[in-house]
Motif scaffolding. Structure first.
Motif: not given
Length: 124
Positions: A30-54
């Motif tokens: 999860x994207x909080x302290x004490x937990x590893x951050x999940x893998x982010x998925x980025x859109x090719x050709x832009x700065x948009x990234x999607x990260x699942x909450x958990x």
């Protein structure tokens, strides 16, 4: 939940993690302290990234969880859900929505709007 709301609703994220741990989920990211951050998925050709909450595993299957709370940017939230749903279908994973009290109707309306009405939100 979109990035702009992460700090505002960190308590809901912590409650969701506790709920998942009590249900037998392991390797929780999860994207909080004490937990590893999940893998982010980025859109090719832009700065948009999607990260699942958990992201968690149970019985050898990966589950993506997104927390649904009222947001200033519903269009961004809808596109995130559609992406995570498609990704989970392609890789035989599971995608689930978690919502909290006061956000049930909003969540159901959003799911109906993007034609994901077959998803039943987890109510915490």
């Amino acid at each position: 939940m979109i990035k702009a709301d992460k700090d505002k609703y960190s308590d809901v994220l912590e409650n969701s993690i506790a709920y998942l741990e009590s249900r037998g989920f392991e390797n929780i990211k999860a994207d909080i302290d004490g937990y590893e951050t999940p893998k982010s998925f980025s859109k090719v050709g832009s700065d948009i990234s999607v990260t699942p909450d958990i992201v968690a595993t149970k019985e050898g299957r990966k589950h993506y969880f997104d927390i649904s709370l009222k947001s200033e940017k519903p269009k961004q939230l809808k596109s995130k859900w559609l992406f995570l749903n498609t990704l989970s279908n392609l890789k035989s994973h599971r995608f689930k929505i978690i919502t909290a009290r006061g956000h049930y109707k909003y969540t159901q309306d959003m799911l109906d709007a993007v034609n994901l009405s077959n998803k039943k939100p987890i109510k915490i």
